[in-house]
Design a protein around this motif. Structure first.
Motif, PDB file in Angstrom:
ATOM      1  N   LEU A   1       0.853  -1.195   0.000  1.00 49.68           N
ATOM      2  CA  LEU A   1       0.000   0.000   0.000  1.00 49.68           C
ATOM      3  C   LEU A   1       0.892   1.249   0.000  1.00 49.68           C
ATOM      4  N   TYR A   2       0.715   2.083  -0.995  1.00 48.69           N
ATOM      5  CA  TYR A   2       1.580   3.268  -1.132  1.00 48.69           C
ATOM      6  C   TYR A   2       0.810   4.567  -1.320  1.00 48.69           C
ATOM      7  N   SER A   3      -0.500   4.451  -1.596  1.00 47.89           N
ATOM      8  CA  SER A   3      -1.256   5.686  -1.857  1.00 47.89           C
ATOM      9  C   SER A   3      -1.588   6.410  -0.567  1.00 47.89           C
ATOM     10  N   GLU A   4      -1.437   5.731   0.577  1.00 44.18           N
ATOM     11  CA  GLU A   4      -1.661   6.352   1.884  1.00 44.18           C
ATOM     12  C   GLU A   4      -0.824   5.636   2.932  1.00 44.18           C
ATOM     13  N   GLY A   5      -0.712   6.239   4.085  1.00 41.71           N
ATOM     14  CA  GLY A   5      -0.006   5.589   5.198  1.00 41.71           C
ATOM     15  C   GLY A   5       1.506   5.657   5.047  1.00 41.71           C
ATOM     16  N   PRO A   6       2.214   4.858   5.871  1.00 39.99           N
ATOM     17  CA  PRO A   6       3.681   4.940   5.909  1.00 39.99           C
ATOM     18  C   PRO A   6       4.361   4.558   4.595  1.00 39.99           C
ATOM     19  N   GLY A   7       3.693   3.741   3.781  1.00 37.67           N
ATOM     20  CA  GLY A   7       4.286   3.323   2.497  1.00 37.67           C
ATOM     21  C   GLY A   7       4.452   4.466   1.518  1.00 37.67           C
ATOM     22  N   LYS A   8       3.677   5.538   1.720  1.00 38.52           N
ATOM     23  CA  LYS A   8       3.662   6.643   0.751  1.00 38.52           C
ATOM     24  C   LYS A   8       5.065   7.209   0.474  1.00 38.52           C
ATOM     25  N   ALA A   9       5.873   7.279   1.519  1.00 35.70           N
ATOM     26  CA  ALA A   9       7.225   7.847   1.378  1.00 35.70           C
ATOM     27  C   ALA A   9       8.112   6.971   0.497  1.00 35.70           C
ATOM     28  N   SER A  10       7.733   5.706   0.316  1.00 36.98           N
ATOM     29  CA  SER A  10       8.554   4.787  -0.495  1.00 36.98           C
ATOM     30  C   SER A  10       8.037   4.662  -1.919  1.00 36.98           C
ATOM     31  N   ASP A  11       7.092   5.503  -2.285  1.00 37.27           N
ATOM     32  CA  ASP A  11       6.547   5.412  -3.649  1.00 37.27           C
ATOM     33  C   ASP A  11       7.431   6.201  -4.618  1.00 37.27           C
ATOM     34  N   PHE A  12       8.330   5.484  -5.267  1.00 35.92           N
ATOM     35  CA  PHE A  12       9.179   6.105  -6.292  1.00 35.92           C
ATOM     36  C   PHE A  12       8.662   5.753  -7.687  1.00 35.92           C
ATOM     37  N   GLN A  13       7.472   5.206  -7.724  1.00 28.63           N
ATOM     38  CA  GLN A  13       6.865   4.777  -8.985  1.00 28.63           C
ATOM     39  C   GLN A  13       6.030   5.929  -9.581  1.00 28.63           C
ATOM     40  N   GLU A  14       5.031   6.372  -8.820  1.00 34.97           N
ATOM     41  CA  GLU A  14       4.124   7.383  -9.388  1.00 34.97           C
ATOM     42  C   GLU A  14       4.795   8.740  -9.623  1.00 34.97           C
ATOM     43  N   PRO A  15       5.565   9.264  -8.652  1.00 38.02           N
ATOM     44  CA  PRO A  15       6.223  10.548  -8.925  1.00 38.02           C
ATOM     45  C   PRO A  15       7.188  10.452 -10.107  1.00 38.02           C
ATOM     46  N   TYR A  16       7.832   9.297 -10.231  1.00 38.88           N
ATOM     47  CA  TYR A  16       8.798   9.102 -11.319  1.00 38.88           C
ATOM     48  C   TYR A  16       8.082   9.064 -12.672  1.00 38.88           C
ATOM     49  N   LEU A  17       6.985   8.302 -12.737  1.00 34.55           N
ATOM     50  CA  LEU A  17       6.232   8.227 -13.996  1.00 34.55           C
ATOM     51  C   LEU A  17       5.648   9.591 -14.360  1.00 34.55           C
ATOM     52  N   ARG A  18       5.154  10.312 -13.354  1.00 35.30           N
ATOM     53  CA  ARG A  18       4.598  11.647 -13.617  1.00 35.30           C
ATOM     54  C   ARG A  18       5.691  12.567 -14.185  1.00 35.30           C
ATOM     55  N   GLN A  19       6.887  12.463 -13.608  1.00 31.93           N
ATOM     56  CA  GLN A  19       8.007  13.296 -14.063  1.00 31.93           C
ATOM     57  C   GLN A  19       8.433  12.912 -15.486  1.00 31.93           C
ATOM     58  N   LEU A  20       8.576  11.621 -15.750  1.00 35.54           N
ATOM     59  CA  LEU A  20       9.010  11.167 -17.079  1.00 35.54           C
ATOM     60  C   LEU A  20       8.014  11.609 -18.154  1.00 35.54           C
ATOM     61  N   LEU A  21       6.730  11.376 -17.893  1.00 38.18           N
ATOM     62  CA  LEU A  21       5.707  11.736 -18.892  1.00 38.18           C
ATOM     63  C   LEU A  21       5.612  13.255 -19.028  1.00 38.18           C
ATOM     64  N   GLY A  22       5.625  13.950 -17.900  1.00 36.66           N
ATOM     65  CA  GLY A  22       5.528  15.413 -17.932  1.00 36.66           C
ATOM     66  C   GLY A  22       6.714  16.039 -18.652  1.00 36.66           C
ATOM     67  N   PHE A  23       7.868  15.439 -18.499  1.00 37.99           N
ATOM     68  CA  PHE A  23       9.089  15.982 -19.101  1.00 37.99           C
ATOM     69  C   PHE A  23       8.997  16.005 -20.621  1.00 37.99           C
TER      70      PHE A  23
ATOM     71  N   ASP B   1      -1.396  15.395 -18.802  1.00 39.63           N
ATOM     72  CA  ASP B   1      -2.749  14.957 -18.440  1.00 39.63           C
ATOM     73  C   ASP B   1      -2.703  13.444 -18.206  1.00 39.63           C
ATOM     74  N   VAL B   2      -2.404  13.062 -16.973  1.00 36.79           N
ATOM     75  CA  VAL B   2      -2.178  11.642 -16.662  1.00 36.79           C
ATOM     76  C   VAL B   2      -3.140  11.195 -15.563  1.00 36.79           C
ATOM     77  N   THR B   3      -3.850  10.086 -15.801  1.00 38.44           N
ATOM     78  CA  THR B   3      -4.706   9.488 -14.773  1.00 38.44           C
ATOM     79  C   THR B   3      -4.028   8.213 -14.285  1.00 38.44           C
ATOM     80  N   PHE B   4      -3.815   8.133 -12.984  1.00 37.81           N
ATOM     81  CA  PHE B   4      -3.212   6.934 -12.401  1.00 37.81           C
ATOM     82  C   PHE B   4      -4.305   6.044 -11.815  1.00 37.81           C
ATOM     83  N   ILE B   5      -4.282   4.771 -12.181  1.00 35.89           N
ATOM     84  CA  ILE B   5      -5.203   3.775 -11.630  1.00 35.89           C
ATOM     85  C   ILE B   5      -4.405   2.912 -10.659  1.00 35.89           C
ATOM     86  N   HIS B   6      -4.880   2.813  -9.421  1.00 31.47           N
ATOM     87  CA  HIS B   6      -4.132   2.048  -8.412  1.00 31.47           C
ATOM     88  C   HIS B   6      -4.763   0.681  -8.151  1.00 31.47           C
ATOM     89  N   ALA B   7      -3.939  -0.358  -8.188  1.00 33.26           N
ATOM     90  CA  ALA B   7      -4.349  -1.683  -7.718  1.00 33.26           C
ATOM     91  C   ALA B   7      -3.323  -2.075  -6.666  1.00 33.26           C
TER      92      ALA B   7
END
Ligand SMILES: Cc1cc2nc3c(=O)[nH]c(=O)nc-3n(C[C@H](O)[C@H](O)[C@H](O)COP(=O)(O)O)c2cc1C
Length: 208
Positions: free
Chosen positions: A142-164, A169-175
């Motif tokens: 679980l990374y979208s909330e709680g203590p795991g959030k600080a270890s999420d290097f997936q979503e910020p990285y993808l947002r940065q790569l695509l934005g760059f 305009d990116v929608t993230f779907i979480h499973a």
């Protein structure tokens, strides 16, 4: 909407959560727009090569050797697919808090100076504008909330790569919590499908 680019990167084949959900998204979009053209890339199966001393100039400098020219040709092909797409759908499992190296290799081939991004007086500028992306993020924990959030290097990285490269305009779907047992996995799939229905409905209604 006339062209969708679909990128899958899970190494788990048919049992992959992200592949299943990417399939749901594509089916939803095609139902809404039967005329849409699909281009599919499976970067796990195809194995986009990692850049190396022998090949990096093919993307970042002047290609001269056979290996560099082959890399340039693949980079050209992958970038052309991206340029042609109105919507990019990406299946991105979390691997070691980030993305699979196969997907990273794909990004290494499509982030090309003066082609997909440029540096101007105002700093970096993405050149692939007017596109939208839906990214499925499957995760064992679980990374979208709680203590795991600080270890999420997936979503910020993808947002940065695509934005760059201009895809902002990116929608993230979480499973999430896929590793917490069968019941948690089913709950995650159900929750993700609710997010997908909303995302597909909003894309399907939009004229772009
Ligand atoms: C090599 C590898 C690394 C993984 N690293 C993480 C991780 O850092 N955090 C996590 O929550 N889950 C991790 N997982 C679990 C996957 O994110 C989870 O199984 C997810 O469902 C994978 O997506 P997929 O089903 O589309 O393949 C890892 C799985 C593999 C195979």
């Amino acid at each position: 909407m006339s062209h969708i680019l679909v990128i899958n990167s899970s190494a788990s084949g048919d049992t992959s959560v992200s592949r299943t959900l990417v399939g749901d998204i594509v089916r939803g979009l095609v139902e809404a727009h039967p005329e849409v053209r699909l281009t599919c890339r499976d970067v796990d199966e195809e194995g986009i090569p990692h850049l190396s001393a022998a090949t990096v100039a093919g993307v970042r400098a002047v290609a001269a050797t056979e290996a560099e020219l082959a890399t340039r040709a693949l980079s050209d092909e992958l970038i052309a697919e991206l340029q042609a797409a109105d919507i990019v759908v990406i299946g991105a499992p979390m691997y070691n808090f980030s993305i699979p190296s196969s997907l990273r290799a794909w990004f290494d081939h499509v982030l090309r100076p003066r082609v997909t991004f440029a540096y101007g007086a105002a700093g970096p500028q993405g050149l692939l504008t007017g596109k939208r992306a839906i990214v499925v993020e499957s995760r064992g924990g679980l990374y979208s909330e709680g203590p795991g959030k600080a270890s999420d290097f997936q979503e910020p990285y993808l947002r940065q790569l695509l934005g760059f490269i201009g895809i902002v305009d990116v929608t993230f779907i979480h499973a999430e919590k896929i590793g917490f047992g069968a019941e948690a996995r089913e709950l995650a799939l159900t929750g993700a499908r609710v997010q997908i229905a909303q995302a597909v409905a909003s894309l399907a209604m939009s004229p772009a």
